[in-house]
Motif scaffolding. Structure first.
Motif, PDB file in Angstrom:
ATOM      1  N   ALA A   1       0.803  -1.238   0.000  1.00  0.00           N
ATOM      2  CA  ALA A   1       0.000   0.000   0.000  1.00  0.00           C
ATOM      3  C   ALA A   1       0.833   1.283   0.000  1.00  0.00           C
ATOM      4  O   ALA A   1       0.612   2.164  -0.828  1.00  0.00           O
ATOM      5  CB  ALA A   1      -0.998  -0.021   1.152  1.00  0.00           C
ATOM      6  N   PRO A   2       1.821   1.457   0.917  1.00  0.00           N
ATOM      7  CA  PRO A   2       2.566   2.709   0.881  1.00  0.00           C
ATOM      8  C   PRO A   2       3.515   2.824  -0.309  1.00  0.00           C
ATOM      9  O   PRO A   2       3.979   3.923  -0.634  1.00  0.00           O
ATOM     10  CB  PRO A   2       3.357   2.692   2.200  1.00  0.00           C
ATOM     11  N   LEU A   3       3.817   1.702  -0.958  1.00  0.00           N
ATOM     12  CA  LEU A   3       4.743   1.736  -2.091  1.00  0.00           C
ATOM     13  C   LEU A   3       4.022   1.795  -3.423  1.00  0.00           C
ATOM     14  O   LEU A   3       4.663   1.762  -4.471  1.00  0.00           O
ATOM     15  CB  LEU A   3       5.648   0.496  -2.061  1.00  0.00           C
ATOM     16  N   VAL A   4       2.688   1.884  -3.382  1.00  0.00           N
ATOM     17  CA  VAL A   4       1.911   1.889  -4.623  1.00  0.00           C
ATOM     18  C   VAL A   4       2.369   2.954  -5.620  1.00  0.00           C
ATOM     19  O   VAL A   4       2.437   2.676  -6.818  1.00  0.00           O
ATOM     20  CB  VAL A   4       0.398   1.991  -4.306  1.00  0.00           C
ATOM     21  N   PRO A   5       2.708   4.179  -5.200  1.00  0.00           N
ATOM     22  CA  PRO A   5       3.164   5.163  -6.197  1.00  0.00           C
ATOM     23  C   PRO A   5       4.372   4.699  -7.000  1.00  0.00           C
ATOM     24  O   PRO A   5       4.517   5.058  -8.168  1.00  0.00           O
ATOM     25  CB  PRO A   5       3.502   6.388  -5.344  1.00  0.00           C
TER      26      PRO A   5
ATOM     27  N   GLY B   1      -0.687  -0.469  10.349  1.00  0.00           N
ATOM     28  CA  GLY B   1      -0.221   0.907  10.480  1.00  0.00           C
ATOM     29  C   GLY B   1       1.286   0.994  10.402  1.00  0.00           C
ATOM     30  O   GLY B   1       1.843   1.854   9.721  1.00  0.00           O
ATOM     31  N   VAL B   2       1.955   0.051  11.080  1.00  0.00           N
ATOM     32  CA  VAL B   2       3.419   0.064  11.107  1.00  0.00           C
ATOM     33  C   VAL B   2       3.998  -0.099   9.704  1.00  0.00           C
ATOM     34  O   VAL B   2       4.997   0.517   9.355  1.00  0.00           O
ATOM     35  CB  VAL B   2       3.928  -1.047  12.050  1.00  0.00           C
ATOM     36  N   THR B   3       3.336  -0.917   8.884  1.00  0.00           N
ATOM     37  CA  THR B   3       3.874  -1.160   7.546  1.00  0.00           C
ATOM     38  C   THR B   3       3.901   0.120   6.720  1.00  0.00           C
ATOM     39  O   THR B   3       4.772   0.281   5.846  1.00  0.00           O
ATOM     40  CB  THR B   3       3.075  -2.268   6.833  1.00  0.00           C
ATOM     41  N   GLN B   4       2.972   1.054   6.980  1.00  0.00           N
ATOM     42  CA  GLN B   4       2.926   2.288   6.208  1.00  0.00           C
ATOM     43  C   GLN B   4       4.135   3.178   6.510  1.00  0.00           C
ATOM     44  O   GLN B   4       4.491   4.060   5.734  1.00  0.00           O
ATOM     45  CB  GLN B   4       1.654   3.082   6.533  1.00  0.00           C
ATOM     46  N   LEU B   5       4.742   2.964   7.690  1.00  0.00           N
ATOM     47  CA  LEU B   5       5.963   3.686   8.016  1.00  0.00           C
ATOM     48  C   LEU B   5       7.198   2.861   7.672  1.00  0.00           C
ATOM     49  O   LEU B   5       8.205   3.391   7.205  1.00  0.00           O
ATOM     50  CB  LEU B   5       6.000   4.005   9.521  1.00  0.00           C
ATOM     51  N   LEU B   6       7.106   1.534   7.921  1.00  0.00           N
ATOM     52  CA  LEU B   6       8.275   0.667   7.755  1.00  0.00           C
ATOM     53  C   LEU B   6       8.711   0.542   6.301  1.00  0.00           C
ATOM     54  O   LEU B   6       9.886   0.713   5.970  1.00  0.00           O
ATOM     55  CB  LEU B   6       7.954  -0.727   8.322  1.00  0.00           C
ATOM     56  N   MET B   7       7.768   0.237   5.407  1.00  0.00           N
ATOM     57  CA  MET B   7       8.138  -0.044   4.022  1.00  0.00           C
ATOM     58  C   MET B   7       8.763   1.160   3.316  1.00  0.00           C
ATOM     59  O   MET B   7       9.786   1.001   2.641  1.00  0.00           O
ATOM     60  CB  MET B   7       6.933  -0.585   3.242  1.00  0.00           C
ATOM     61  N   PRO B   8       8.187   2.385   3.463  1.00  0.00           N
ATOM     62  CA  PRO B   8       8.878   3.518   2.833  1.00  0.00           C
ATOM     63  C   PRO B   8      10.284   3.725   3.398  1.00  0.00           C
ATOM     64  O   PRO B   8      11.210   4.102   2.670  1.00  0.00           O
ATOM     65  CB  PRO B   8       7.981   4.718   3.166  1.00  0.00           C
TER      66      PRO B   8
ATOM     67  N   ILE C   1     -14.318  -2.717   7.169  1.00  0.00           N
ATOM     68  CA  ILE C   1     -14.068  -1.345   6.756  1.00  0.00           C
ATOM     69  C   ILE C   1     -12.695  -0.881   7.243  1.00  0.00           C
ATOM     70  O   ILE C   1     -12.053  -0.041   6.603  1.00  0.00           O
ATOM     71  CB  ILE C   1     -15.192  -0.367   7.161  1.00  0.00           C
ATOM     72  N   GLU C   2     -12.195  -1.473   8.325  1.00  0.00           N
ATOM     73  CA  GLU C   2     -10.850  -1.124   8.758  1.00  0.00           C
ATOM     74  C   GLU C   2      -9.817  -1.557   7.721  1.00  0.00           C
ATOM     75  O   GLU C   2      -8.901  -0.803   7.374  1.00  0.00           O
ATOM     76  CB  GLU C   2     -10.561  -1.793  10.108  1.00  0.00           C
ATOM     77  N   LEU C   3      -9.953  -2.772   7.178  1.00  0.00           N
ATOM     78  CA  LEU C   3      -9.036  -3.251   6.137  1.00  0.00           C
ATOM     79  C   LEU C   3      -9.127  -2.376   4.889  1.00  0.00           C
ATOM     80  O   LEU C   3      -8.112  -2.055   4.264  1.00  0.00           O
ATOM     81  CB  LEU C   3      -9.349  -4.704   5.770  1.00  0.00           C
ATOM     82  N   THR C   4     -10.349  -1.998   4.521  1.00  0.00           N
ATOM     83  CA  THR C   4     -10.534  -1.142   3.346  1.00  0.00           C
ATOM     84  C   THR C   4      -9.822   0.190   3.551  1.00  0.00           C
ATOM     85  O   THR C   4      -9.131   0.683   2.663  1.00  0.00           O
ATOM     86  CB  THR C   4     -12.026  -0.896   3.102  1.00  0.00           C
ATOM     87  N   ILE C   5      -9.988   0.763   4.729  1.00  0.00           N
ATOM     88  CA  ILE C   5      -9.338   2.037   5.013  1.00  0.00           C
ATOM     89  C   ILE C   5      -7.826   1.903   4.913  1.00  0.00           C
ATOM     90  O   ILE C   5      -7.146   2.765   4.367  1.00  0.00           O
ATOM     91  CB  ILE C   5      -9.757   2.566   6.407  1.00  0.00           C
ATOM     92  N   ASN C   6      -7.266   0.781   5.395  1.00  0.00           N
ATOM     93  CA  ASN C   6      -5.821   0.558   5.284  1.00  0.00           C
ATOM     94  C   ASN C   6      -5.350   0.676   3.847  1.00  0.00           C
ATOM     95  O   ASN C   6      -4.239   1.133   3.583  1.00  0.00           O
ATOM     96  CB  ASN C   6      -5.452  -0.840   5.806  1.00  0.00           C
ATOM     97  N   ASN C   7      -6.193   0.263   2.897  1.00  0.00           N
ATOM     98  CA  ASN C   7      -5.807   0.305   1.487  1.00  0.00           C
ATOM     99  C   ASN C   7      -6.041   1.657   0.832  1.00  0.00           C
ATOM    100  O   ASN C   7      -5.340   2.014  -0.103  1.00  0.00           O
ATOM    101  CB  ASN C   7      -6.577  -0.775   0.699  1.00  0.00           C
ATOM    102  N   VAL C   8      -7.069   2.417   1.288  1.00  0.00           N
ATOM    103  CA  VAL C   8      -7.440   3.614   0.534  1.00  0.00           C
ATOM    104  C   VAL C   8      -7.116   4.942   1.206  1.00  0.00           C
ATOM    105  O   VAL C   8      -7.100   5.987   0.557  1.00  0.00           O
ATOM    106  CB  VAL C   8      -8.950   3.617   0.149  1.00  0.00           C
ATOM    107  N   ILE C   9      -6.868   4.939   2.529  1.00  0.00           N
ATOM    108  CA  ILE C   9      -6.828   6.223   3.236  1.00  0.00           C
ATOM    109  C   ILE C   9      -5.597   7.042   2.872  1.00  0.00           C
ATOM    110  O   ILE C   9      -5.674   8.275   2.770  1.00  0.00           O
ATOM    111  CB  ILE C   9      -6.917   6.006   4.773  1.00  0.00           C
TER     112      ILE C   9
END
Lengths: 536, 208
Positions: A87-91, A204-211, A298-306
């Motif tokens: 998710a965070p690396l999608v761009p 949540g951690v993955t959104q910080l860790l992967m970048p 909806i929590e999983l969905t938010i992880n993907n789109v927020i």
């Protein structure tokens, strides 16, 4: 079964001392587990008659209870990191693989869909093979799929790999099953809430860790299009390490590993068809399926789109959007355990009815804040709405797993599996309906998703336990049906009861008397703490 | 809880910083003069260019049809690689926006040179990090403050002619593939080893 009736010989002595093995009837000597005079002495924590811990000490690693807890939530945490690592690396990924918005959306749906099936399978695996193997299979059989991100060259490859990685979310079921067999019913919602919440934090951690990992690899000299592929080796490697730890340090049940106990005759082997049938026949399973679809879903969905939502609508930089996305997931650290704790507290005061009300309140309030998030047009309001939404929804997840362990004893694993699968189903459905087409803007999609969640939370009013009641109805006044033993032994046929296969359920029923409201418990049954029978 | 508070606080700070941007002048594309002439000539004609390999000769100069003092405000010329409409379909992150600060269609910078009244040119190797897509080249003339005042592009106004395709690098490498296979085998293998060991231990215990 004469000993089950009130007033019959021996019932008034039940629970008089805390150290007696309390059974409703005599059991075969060969199935006793006693090796020493006092079997509960070998545990580091105080335990009940099923050797489940009565106390929760999060800072301890004592065998077997706290160790199982920590291994369980860490496994689940690792799997969340892997599933949402893209998710965070999608761009970067969308430029490398030449993806369109539809491709990205479909990959998001795929990443949560695989777990629908694997969570179902995991329920059965836990019931039949034990939580340890279930967790280890999930971790170590999906680690290769994480590594195989290095092979993806286009939208199809990306979708296939994300689908396969998503299978590892089955660790949720094995983790909740593991804690449910290790911890007593009075604290189970808090324990499940902590395990589930700290595991969910991985999203949540993955959104910080992967970048961060991506940056480090780039600084080491790799091109961006190679660096993101190398970055995926980190979650994959973590999975293998944790899998090995689970196999070497973990234990299925308080008394030992499942296969050993089964061979010694201490735990009876059950038939999958029976386990499956009793899970599916119980209508409460399906209500929980829907409910979880609109809290965890909806929590999983938010992880993907927020992250993308804040990036596009409010023109935030990628790193800032990542911090926002991470905050949503990190709220799980306290929000989900809080939901579990609130459920346990409500149960102490109002019994199971309290648990059901708490579940409805949290989930509805969370969904209302989701509607508000979609309508918010200024950044601070949006962030506020998002944080309140995250607390409400995640607390609802915790509260739901305060109810789930009581729906069935025989099919506990499969029901956890079905409920968990419901979460992923809800996520796939909401992503497909609201976030994969250009019919709705993302903002409208969020509000519509919240509205749908409010509607789909109403069914909780229909969950009724004859022995404890429901949101609006009192428990059954029928003498036999109002007993916990009746509810849990109705999952076994007469033939099986004659063979004594249902002993585990009876023990569980005894311990589940805590789900009666305080008024009812004091009125017609002596509590173990006072030790004074109302009639001798 | 402390982590939570810290994240929340940093969010508020970041958001207030973000909302202060663009508070002054707003550059609109429709306000720009098309007074630059840009041409792009590849060394290999008629093939898809490979990122990191192919070379393009880019030239830019003031249009012969431009008025005398049109270039008075130019300080620098920024040459950028822009997405053609076909590469923008179903990709809202590459959307063209009239407000230049929000425009996402020209993200790849080629070069930035001070403006010289004579025609300038450059032999540019297509950047290795360029993603797969269809492009054209645009040059912006910017003034002293960095705001765009004029532009020119190698394609026509509808961005349909003189487009070229670039094939990006795949990012894959044999060493990565091998490492991936090795780790996977290790994962399967250790699971199998454990299963076999435990079965043997259980059998031994049963015999006792």
């Amino acid at each position: 079964m004469a000993s089950n009736e009130e007033g019959s010989i021996g019932t008034s002595m039940h629970g008089v001392t805390a150290r007696e093995q309390v059974y409703s009837f005599s059991v075969d000597a060969s199935s006793q587990t006693l090796q020493s005079d006092d079997p509960t002495a070998k545990f580091a924590l105080p335990v009940d008659s099923e050797h489940r811990a009565k106390v929760f000490k999060p800072l301890s690693f004592a065998k077997p209870h706290m160790r199982a807890f920590h291994l369980g939530w860490i496994s689940f945490f690792t799997c969340f990191i892997s599933t949402f690592a893209a998710a965070p690396l999608v761009p970067i990924i969308r430029d490398n693989l030449d993806l369109t918005k539809t491709d990205v959306g479909n990959a998001g749906v795929a990443s949560v869909s695989g777990a629908i099936f694997s969570r179902l399978a995991m329920g059965a695996v836990c019931d039949l093979l034990g939580a340890r193997y279930g967790t280890a299979f999930s971790l170590m059989l999906t680690a290769p799929t994480v590594f195989s991100m290095s092979f993806a060259t286009g939208p199809v490859g990306c979708l296939a790999v994300r689908f396969m990685i998503g299978f590892c979310l089955a660790t949720f079921v094995s983790c909740q099953y593991w804690t449910s067999v290790m911890f007593n019913g009075k604290i189970i919602a808090l324990v499940n809430g902590c395990a589930g919440g700290w595991g969910d934090m991985g999203g949540g951690v993955t959104q910080l860790l992967m970048p961060m990992v991506f940056q480090v690899i780039r600084l080491a000299g790799a091109t961006p299009f190679m660096a993101w592929r190398i970055a995926f080796f980190i979650p994959g490697f973590l999975q293998v390490v944790v899998g090995v730890l689970v196999l070497t340090l973990g234990q299925d049940l308080p008394d030992g590993n499942l296969s050993t106990l089964q061979k010694n005759g201490q735990v009876s082997k059950d038939k999958f068809s029976k386990v499956f049938w009793f899970a599916v026949k119980n209508y409460r399973t399906w209500i929980l399926f829907v409910l979880y679809g609109f809290s965890m879903g909806i929590e999983l969905t938010i992880n993907n789109v927020i992250s993308g939502y804040f990036f596009d609508r409010f023109n935030l930089k990628l790193q800032t959007a990542g911090i926002v996305a991470a905050s949503f997931g990190m709220a799980n650290f306290f929000a989900r355990p809080f939901g579990g704790y609130a459920s346990d507290l409500a149960a102490r005061l109002f019994g199971m009815r309290g648990r059901l009300w708490i579940l409805w309140i949290f989930q509805t309030v969370g969904a209302l804040f989701c509607i508000w998030l979609g309508r918010a047009s200024s950044l601070p309001i949006a962030i506020l709405a998002m944080m309140l939404f995250s607390v409400g929804t995640q607390a609802a997840c915790g509260a739901l797993f305060g109810v789930a362990p009581f729906v069935s004893r025989r099919s506990l694993g499969l029901i956890s599996g079905l409920t968990g699968a419901g979460g992923n189903f809800g996520s796939g459905l909401t992503q497909l309906l609201f976030f994969s087409t250009s019919r709705f803007s993302t903002a409208d999609g969020l509000s519509l998703m919240g509205a749908m969640a409010v509607l789909c939370t109403v069914p909780v009013a229909f969950i009724h336990f004859p022995q404890w009641g429901s949101m609006f109805l009192r428990p059954s006044s029928d003498g036999e049906r109002s007993k916990e033993e009746y509810y849990y032994s109705s999952e076994w046929t007469e033939e099986e009861k004659r063979q004594g296969l249902h002993e585990g359920s009876i023990k569980f029923a005894e311990n589940s008397r805590s789900e009666r409201s305080r008024k009812v418990a004091l009125a017609d049954f002596p509590t173990p703490e006072t030790g004074t029978p109302t009639h001798v | 809880m402390a982590v939570q508070t810290f994240l929340f606080a940093s969010l508020i700070i970041f958001s207030s910083i973000e909302s202060n941007h663009g508070a002054t002048e707003v550059s609109l594309f429709t306000n720009l003069e098309n007074s630059l002439e840009v041409t792009a000539k590849p060394t290999r004609v008629g093939v898809v260019w490979e990122a990191g390999k192919d070379i393009v000769r880019i030239t830019w100069m003031l249009k012969s049809s431009a008025k005398v003092n049109d270039d008075a405000a130019f300080k620098t010329v920024e040459v950028k690689l822009c997405y053609a409409p076909i590469s923008q379909v179903d990709r809202p992150w590459r959307k063209t926006h009239n407000e230049l600060s929000r425009d996402r269609s020209c993200p790849h910078k080629i070069v930035s040179k001070p403006y010289d009244k004579i025609p300038q040119s450059l032999n540019w190797t297509v950047d290795r990090e360029t993603p797969t897509g269809t492009y054209f080249i645009r040059a912006y003339g910017t003034d002293v403050n960095g705001y765009e005042v004029a532009y020119g592009q190698s394609s026509d106004a509808e961005k349909t002619t003189n487009l070229f395709s670039v094939e990006g690098i795949s990012g894959r490498h044999t060493s990565l593939d091998i490492a991936s296979i090795c780790f996977s085998v290790f994962s399967f293998g250790s699971l199998l080893v454990f299963l076999v060991k435990e079965k043997r231990k259980a059998k031994l215990q049963q015999r006792k």
